[in-house]
Enzyme design. Structure first.
Site, PDB file in Angstrom:
ATOM      1  N   GLU A 411       0.789  -1.223   0.000  1.00 45.87           N
ATOM      2  CA  GLU A 411       0.000   0.000   0.000  1.00 45.87           C
ATOM      3  C   GLU A 411       0.830   1.286   0.000  1.00 45.87           C
ATOM      4  OE1 GLU A 411      -4.193  -1.371   1.739  1.00 45.87           O
ATOM      5  OE2 GLU A 411      -2.771  -0.850   3.296  1.00 45.87           O
ATOM      6  N   GLU A 477      -4.754 -10.184  -0.146  1.00 41.34           N
ATOM      7  CA  GLU A 477      -5.589 -10.086   1.058  1.00 41.34           C
ATOM      8  C   GLU A 477      -7.031 -10.346   0.638  1.00 41.34           C
ATOM      9  OE1 GLU A 477      -5.009  -6.454   3.346  1.00 41.34           O
ATOM     10  OE2 GLU A 477      -2.874  -6.462   2.876  1.00 41.34           O
TER      11      GLU A 477
HETATM   12  C1  GAL Z   1      -5.437  -3.642   3.974  1.00 41.76           C
HETATM   13  C2  GAL Z   1      -4.002  -3.539   4.433  1.00 41.76           C
HETATM   14  C3  GAL Z   1      -3.772  -4.307   5.697  1.00 41.76           C
HETATM   15  C4  GAL Z   1      -4.846  -3.991   6.691  1.00 41.76           C
HETATM   16  C5  GAL Z   1      -6.198  -4.267   6.124  1.00 41.76           C
HETATM   17  C6  GAL Z   1      -7.327  -3.838   7.039  1.00 41.76           C
HETATM   18  O1  GAL Z   1      -5.772  -2.595   3.144  1.00 41.76           O
HETATM   19  O2  GAL Z   1      -3.095  -3.970   3.474  1.00 41.76           O
HETATM   20  O3  GAL Z   1      -2.513  -3.960   6.186  1.00 41.76           O
HETATM   21  O4  GAL Z   1      -4.775  -2.642   7.016  1.00 41.76           O
HETATM   22  O5  GAL Z   1      -6.379  -3.534   4.959  1.00 41.76           O
HETATM   23  O6  GAL Z   1      -7.391  -4.588   8.170  1.00 41.76           O
HETATM   24 MG    MG Z   2      -2.435  -0.021   5.174  1.00 38.21          MG
END
Ligand code: GAL
Ligand code: MG
Length: 924
Positions: A411, A477
């Site tokens: 990010e 993710e």
């Molecule tokens: C994503 C990020 C993670 C965490 C998650 C929310 O955007 O990469 O580090 O922040 O969202 O829990």
């Molecule tokens: Mg983040």
């Protein structure tokens, strides 16, 4: 260089000064003096307040602190949690004047036999920037919190003599701008420190190149000091730098075959654990040794509720064992390189690793939000530091077979510095693909990656080879595991099964980062705001599959079921078993079956299943069973035949349940009005049942709150409905009560007809609900809630043993279960709706039996009200009273993953519509 109290390095863009070039983490013969344990410690509130005495500090009045550790978890200052935002103004490289600064001092004696060696001081991780002084001299400084730094002390120390080491650590630095990961801000020397003696005749850097192709391994070991590479098991003895081939077994996550090797040199040995494997990308598919990989992964932060990111080797082993037992096969080290020992464990036990660099600049924003400029990844002044971070990671970790992908960070948006990092990685190691998720158009990455895309979006990529250069696609993710959830994981599995290019993903995230502490005399897991932070992101730091103490949440159990390597389902005339392993056949498994009738076992035994090759399906006949009895179920289980390094024999690998009888609809019993009469809403007299009323509200889960769904429900008044008895009286042999349930000020309502009919030993309730007016489209739940005198034990026949909602019911098996009311609760760190058991057939709550007549109900039993659950901020706030609250749901909206992810699919929403419930209450 003399001791300097020039602190300009704190805001320097460079990665460090006088730091030795990065090299591989080695298991070698170099003598080491561990500097773990007690150090003298002093914390100053700012750099300016830090005394200028580091030349010869008098530590007699200082405290001591344990290294490794974070000072905020050792009694100095306090942890603070932010997700995206920086807790300081954005004006790189400047940081607040209030910059907590910790001084660590320790005196050691340099071993006399280190004469002739270079003496190196090695730090595995210091957060965030530090300067080193030895014997009154300034040595250098470094940053990159989760990366090692080494300093050459040879000219400053003498063998046999004492050396005084002073380390000044700053909480904030220019480096903080590139370390904006979603986690607690925790400072200090949190990984080991060692003094190392490097002999000039011994290697300090070794690079193992071990690939695999159709039975043949190719090995070449480069070393900065030439020597002989010996692999006894392969009868190999070759010079360093020379390539050789041999017949080998490959390394993979499922079969992590390693060969012991050693680089022998005059000055000492370097021990190697060699895994032969080849990572390739062809036709949009990433393969290891030619086999398509399906990532059943997790994002892992380093976390322990007491130690923060200062993990012990046991903590790391615990994580690996939990993953292996769960069938998880991959880890993304979000969002920084982990402790090197963790990677060795991944080699040994078998986990694919995406090793991610220590980099995130999320608070600078990126599209679609307007970015704040210049983001460090676009800012040339940060280039050297970022490139060096990448080099430091790749150099340290290059010898781990488990690492199959490098990742630039997380990010940061897009910027030229990222491309430079990519190039730096490739220059050192061209054998591994490079990942970066914010390269949204796949301009330079080797793998196309996204986060939180919905299943339909993934399918589109799967079906579109023209998209994103036909690169392999992963979800770095997905399945955001905050609070109750994640729901809907099965939808993703279907996409991963269907499109070869969709190679799975990594659940966000492995563990809740709740810090164990005491609030108002009660032990709790703290989240953002609990330490008095003014800027924080609340419980977003608790979004893991594991609770902070590493016990599995229901989300973990669901994930285990969804990713299990065998699919055991009903087949024609038996059970169909599909092997979804990457390389293993089923020879290591034994199969057993259990037949139950209404939850009572009537038959069981071994099931003989032929060995199934990866990708193959067999159908096996089941033993003949009398399937005429209602609720006859067979459960087939595959378990480990023998123990492995990560689980004992008998460990369950996969299971499936098949219903054998054909469900029939039940006749509703008839009867007259109950002898003792039943009231309506304000208390019916069935046993001790009290205060039965229609219920439409649930304590919002994180997936309701964060996307604003709960707020919309509140707008509709769903959280505060009132009840009015419209009419009551005897009618057609039943006591009929008509109620209207509606919120203040609004005009919509739910009109319910409650027909109570006396039957032998109890009463039957036939409830029908009809909405009227401009009612909300979706309800959190629709059911009845009533009170009982405190219940001690609940037995039920339905889904279990754990909570199950309409979109999280894969791990639930139909069976007969028993639990105390306390055991029925799921202790989410921030309390919220939990404990629902969908499709309950009957339940007994001490003396009361409740039976579904026709439609099954969702059962929830708790020792507090929904309101108490909703207002509690930590699990410990919930204290049982002397009343038990029981909810029988006709239906409840699913849980989804919308806290950070796609909205709940329509399919899983409870649409407001006429509904019915029939249940029989009897004394047990
Ligand atoms: C994503 C990020 C993670 C965490 C998650 C929310 O955007 O990469 O580090 O922040 O969202 O829990
Ligand atoms: Mg983040």
């Amino acid at each position: 260089m003399p001791v300097t109290h020039d602190h300009s390095y704190v805001e320097d863009f460079a990665p460090g000064a006088n730091v030795l070039p990065p090299r591989a983490w080695l298991d070698d013969d170099s003598a080491k003096l561990p500097l773990t344990g007690e150090w003298s410690f002093r914390l100053s509130p700012s750099v300016a307040d830090a005394p200028g005495d580091l030349k010869d500090p008098d530590t007699s009045g200082w405290d001591t602190i344990t290294v490794p550790g974070h000072w905020q978890l050792s009694g100095y200052g306090a942890p603070a949690y932010t997700n995206v935002v920086y807790p300081f103004p954005l004006e790189p490289p400047y940081v607040p004047t209030d910059n907590p600064t910790g001084d660590y001092v320790r005196t050691v004696t340099i071993p006399a036999d280190w004469a002739g060696s270079r003496v190196v001081l090695r730090f595995e991780g210091v957060d965030s920037r530090f300067a080193v002084h030895v014997n009154g001299e300034f040595v250098g400084w470094s940053s990159g919190s989760r990366l090692p730094s080494e300093f050459d002390l040879t000219d400053l120390v003498a063998p046999g003599k004492e050396a005084r080491i002073a380390v000044r650590v700053h909480q904030w630095s220019a480096g903080s701008y590139v370390e904006d990961q979603d986690m607690w801000w925790l400072s200090g020397i949190f990984r080991e420190v060692n003094l190392v003696a490097l002999k000039p005749t011994a290697p300090t850097d070794v690079f193992v190149h071990a690939s695999y192709d159709l039975g043949t391994g190719t090995l070449k070991v480069d070393s900065d000091v030439a020597g002989t590479v010996v692999v006894p098991e392969l009868d190999l003895e070759i010079p360093t730098g020379v390539e050789v081939t041999a017949t080998v077994e490959p390394w993979s996550a499922e079969s992590p075959r390693l060969y012991d090797g050693v680089v022998r040199t005059e000055g000492g040995d370097v021990r190697l654990r060699i895994g032969f494997r080849t990572v390739e990308i062809a036709d949009g598919v990433l393969t290891v040794n030619g086999n398509r990989v399906l990532f059943n992964g997790v994002n892992r932060h380093e976390f322990h509720p007491d130690r923060g990111r200062a993990l012990t080797e046991q903590d790391m082993l615990d994580d690996v064992l939990i993953m292996k037992r769960a069938g998880i096969n991959a880890v993304r080290t979000s969002h920084y390189p982990p402790h090197p020992h963790f990677l060795s464990l991944c080699d040994e036990y078998g986990l694919y690793v995406i090793d991610e660099c220590d980099l995130e600049t999320h608070g600078f924003g990126y599209e679609p939000e307007p970015p704040k400029l210049p983001n460090p990844v676009m800012d040339e002044r940060f280039r050297d530091d970022l490139v060096e971070r990448m080099r430091r990671m790749v150099q340290r970790d290059k010898n781990h077979a488990s690492i199959i992908i490098w990742s630039l960070g997380n990010e940061c948006g897009m910027g030229d510095n990222l491309k430079a990092m990519y190039d730096a990685a490739k220059e050192i190691d061209s054998s591994r693909p490079v990942h970066y998720e914010r390269d949204t158009e796949a301009e330079f990455v080797d793998i196309y990656s996204r986060m939180y895309t919905d299943p339909a979006g993934c399918a589109e990529i799967g079906a579109g080879p023209e998209l994103y250069r036909n690169l392999p696609f992963i979800l770095c993710e997905y399945g955001h595991a905050m609070g109750n959830g994640p729901g809907g994981l099965l939808d993703y599995r279907e996409v991963f099964d269907k499109y070869p290019r969709c190679q799975g993903g990594f659940i966000w995230e492995f563990i809740d980062h709740g810090i164990r502490t005491t609030i108002d005399g009660r032990e709790v897991y703290a989240y953002g705001g609990d330490f008095g932070e003014t800027i924080h992101d609340g419980n977003f730091v608790c979004d893991g599959l594991l609770f902070p103490d590493r016990t599995p949440s229901p989300g973990m159990l669901e994930y285990i079921k969804v990713i299990e390597p065998l699919r055991i389902v009903a087949g024609d005339n038996g059970v169909s078993i599909t092997n979804r392993y990457e390389v293993l056949d089923t020879e290591h498994l034994t199969f057993a079956y259990v037949v139950e009738v209404e939850g009572t076992q009537v038959a069981s035994g071994e099931l003989s299943v032929p060995v199934i090759a990866p990708g193959e399906t067999v159908t096996v006949e089941l033993p003949a069973v009398d399937a005429s009895r209602p609720e006859t179920w067979v459960t087939v289980t595959a378990s480990l035949a023998a123990g492995t390094s990560w689980a004992e024999a008998g460990h369950r690998i996969a299971w499936g349940q098949i219903r054998l009888d054909s469900p029939v609809s039940v006749d509703l019993p008839a009867g007259g009005a109950p002898a003792d009469g039943v009231a309506g809403v304000d208390g019916i007299s069935v046993g001790a049942v009290k205060n039965a009323r229609l219920d439409v509200w649930r304590a919002p889960i994180d997936n309701d709150t964060n996307p604003g769904v709960a707020a919309a429900w509140r707008e509709e008044g769903l959280h505060r409905v009132q009840h009015r008895i419209v009419s009551q009286g005897e009618r057609d042999g039943a006591w009929e009560v008509v109620t209207r349930t509606a919120p203040p000020q609004l005009q919509w309502g739910l009109v319910s007809t409650w027909r109570w009919t006396a039957v032998d030993g109890g009463v039957v309730l036939d409830l029908s609900v009809v909405p009227e007016g401009t009612f909300p489209e979706v309800l959190p739940r629709l059911g009845i809630t009533f009170e009982l005198p405190k219940v001690s034990q609940v037995e039920w026949f339905g889904t279990g043993p754990n909570e199950a909602y309409v979109d999280t019911r894969e791990a639930a098996a139909v069976g007969r279960y028993s639990a105390t009311v306390a055991e029925l609760q799921t202790p989410y760190v921030r309390p919220q709706e939990n404990g629902h058991r969908i499709d309950t057939r009957w339940a007994t709550l001490d003396g009361l039996r409740i039976e579904a007549l026709g439609t099954l109900f969702g059962l929830t039993v708790r020792d507090w009200t929904t309101q108490a659950l909703e207002t509690a901020t930590h699990a410990a706030d919930l204290v049982p009273g002397d009343t038990t609250h029981v909810t029988l749901d006709i239906a409840q909206t699913g849980v989804g993953t919308a806290a950070c992810g796609p909205a709940l699919p329509d399919r899983d929403k409870l649409k407001t519509a006429p509904a019915k419930l029939s249940v029989r209450f009897t004394s047990n």
